[in-house]
Scaffold this motif. Sequence first.
Motif, short mmCIF file in Angstrom:
data_model
loop_
_atom_site.label_atom_id
_atom_site.label_comp_id
_atom_site.label_asym_id
_atom_site.label_seq_id
_atom_site.Cartn_x
_atom_site.Cartn_y
_atom_site.Cartn_z
N THR A 78 11.83 11.28 -2.66
CA THR A 78 12.93 10.73 -3.45
C THR A 78 12.47 9.51 -4.24
O THR A 78 12.82 9.34 -5.41
N ALA A 79 11.66 8.66 -3.60
CA ALA A 79 11.14 7.47 -4.30
C ALA A 79 10.25 7.88 -5.47
O ALA A 79 10.31 7.28 -6.55
N LEU A 80 9.43 8.89 -5.28
CA LEU A 80 8.57 9.37 -6.36
C LEU A 80 9.41 9.92 -7.50
O LEU A 80 9.16 9.63 -8.68
N ALA A 81 10.43 10.72 -7.17
CA ALA A 81 11.28 11.31 -8.20
C ALA A 81 12.08 10.26 -8.94
O ALA A 81 12.40 10.41 -10.12
N ALA A 82 12.42 9.17 -8.25
CA ALA A 82 13.19 8.10 -8.87
C ALA A 82 12.35 7.16 -9.71
O ALA A 82 12.88 6.23 -10.33
N GLY A 83 11.03 7.37 -9.71
CA GLY A 83 10.17 6.51 -10.51
C GLY A 83 9.88 5.17 -9.90
O GLY A 83 9.54 4.22 -10.61
N VAL A 84 9.99 5.06 -8.58
CA VAL A 84 9.66 3.80 -7.92
C VAL A 84 8.17 3.53 -8.11
O VAL A 84 7.35 4.38 -7.78
N PRO A 85 7.78 2.36 -8.61
CA PRO A 85 6.35 2.08 -8.80
C PRO A 85 5.61 2.03 -7.47
O PRO A 85 6.08 1.43 -6.50
N ASP A 86 4.48 2.68 -7.41
CA ASP A 86 3.59 2.64 -6.24
C ASP A 86 4.35 2.88 -4.93
O ASP A 86 4.25 2.09 -3.98
N PRO A 87 5.08 3.96 -4.80
CA PRO A 87 5.84 4.17 -3.55
C PRO A 87 4.97 4.41 -2.34
O PRO A 87 5.44 4.33 -1.21
N GLN A 88 3.68 4.72 -2.57
CA GLN A 88 2.76 4.95 -1.45
C GLN A 88 2.10 3.68 -0.95
O GLN A 88 1.29 3.72 -0.02
N VAL A 89 2.44 2.55 -1.54
CA VAL A 89 1.88 1.27 -1.09
C VAL A 89 2.72 0.73 0.06
O VAL A 89 3.94 0.59 -0.05
N VAL A 90 2.07 0.43 1.18
CA VAL A 90 2.76 -0.01 2.39
C VAL A 90 2.12 -1.31 2.89
O VAL A 90 1.03 -1.69 2.48
N THR A 91 2.80 -1.97 3.78
CA THR A 91 2.26 -3.17 4.42
C THR A 91 1.86 -2.83 5.85
O THR A 91 2.67 -2.32 6.63
N LEU A 92 0.60 -3.09 6.16
CA LEU A 92 0.09 -2.85 7.51
C LEU A 92 -0.07 -4.19 8.21
O LEU A 92 -0.74 -5.10 7.70
N SER A 93 0.50 -4.31 9.39
CA SER A 93 0.43 -5.55 10.17
C SER A 93 -0.36 -5.31 11.45
O SER A 93 -0.14 -4.32 12.16
N THR A 94 -1.29 -6.23 11.73
CA THR A 94 -2.12 -6.17 12.93
C THR A 94 -2.11 -7.55 13.57
O THR A 94 -1.46 -8.47 13.09
N VAL A 95 -2.85 -7.71 14.66
CA VAL A 95 -3.00 -9.02 15.28
C VAL A 95 -4.48 -9.33 15.41
O VAL A 95 -5.31 -8.43 15.61
N ASP A 96 -4.82 -10.63 15.28
CA ASP A 96 -6.23 -11.00 15.38
C ASP A 96 -6.60 -11.34 16.81
O ASP A 96 -5.79 -11.17 17.73
N ALA A 97 -7.81 -11.85 17.00
CA ALA A 97 -8.31 -12.13 18.35
C ALA A 97 -7.50 -13.20 19.06
O ALA A 97 -7.49 -13.27 20.30
N ASP A 98 -6.81 -14.06 18.29
CA ASP A 98 -5.99 -15.11 18.88
C ASP A 98 -4.54 -14.68 19.06
O ASP A 98 -3.69 -15.49 19.43
N GLY A 99 -4.25 -13.43 18.75
CA GLY A 99 -2.88 -12.95 18.89
C GLY A 99 -1.98 -13.30 17.72
O GLY A 99 -0.77 -13.10 17.79
N LEU A 100 -2.57 -13.82 16.63
CA LEU A 100 -1.77 -14.19 15.47
C LEU A 100 -1.59 -12.97 14.56
O LEU A 100 -2.52 -12.19 14.37
#
Length: 261
Positions: A78-100
């Motif tokens: 639906t996002a692709l059909a609606a012309g949403v720019p870069d709909p395949q771009v996502v935010t990936l969240s992880t944690v570092d060695a200090d738990g941040l």
Amino acid sequence: MAAEEEGLTGPGEAWPAPEPDPRPGPDARREPAEHWPEPKSVPELLLGRPPMARPLPTFDAEAAPVEPGPLFVDWLATALAAGVPDPQVVTLSTVDADGLPDARVLVLRDVDASGTGWVFSAAADSPKGRQLADHPAAALTVYWPQLGRQVRVRGTVERAADLVAAAEFATRSPDARVGALVGRQSEPMASLAEYDEAVAVARRRLEATPDAVAAGHAVYTLWAHEVEYWQGDAQRRHVRLRYTRTGPVRTPEWSRTLLWP
């Protein structure tokens, strides 16, 4: 994906056509600066642009599928059909060695709808690659502003075999492969000229060896334990539907719960 009203709605949805945005785009000719009121503060600037003040699609949570994977594919289409720019771009969240927490945007490569896995790639020696090696769990978030839709995914991460990573690398554009061959992601850099020189070297390498694969190129799958679908509403009657896995990873066993906005 079901097609209703210009082919832009999903199952059980109604989506009015968006009104033209009267604001100038980034490439439009702007009036002289003195004609634009200068904001007195950041809150004043933000209050002048309320979020979701536009027609948005609806979301019938009761009609949602029993598993979260097919719904994501439907919303993405639906996002692709609606012309949403870069709909395949996502935010990936992880944690570092200090738990941040650490977060960055990247490109979604595939979705295993049956097993409910989100596929992405990264350099194993990059910060995110090292963080995933130490703590193979992550969260993924995507927001499609034109639709007022957000999807949140949490789960464990599994690295694919090197043969899978090499096959995925071959599907990339030449410029993307050159960038990956440069490597050194997130390391300090003296100047852009230094980067340009490294790009030239990588481009010559790819021309000489078209099947070259960047060292440490890896493909990961985030196997969801929890997925939330969020449909925004201008009157703040947001609809939130959370899927929670009730069985082993890659099995179609889920429970669904509506959440308060």
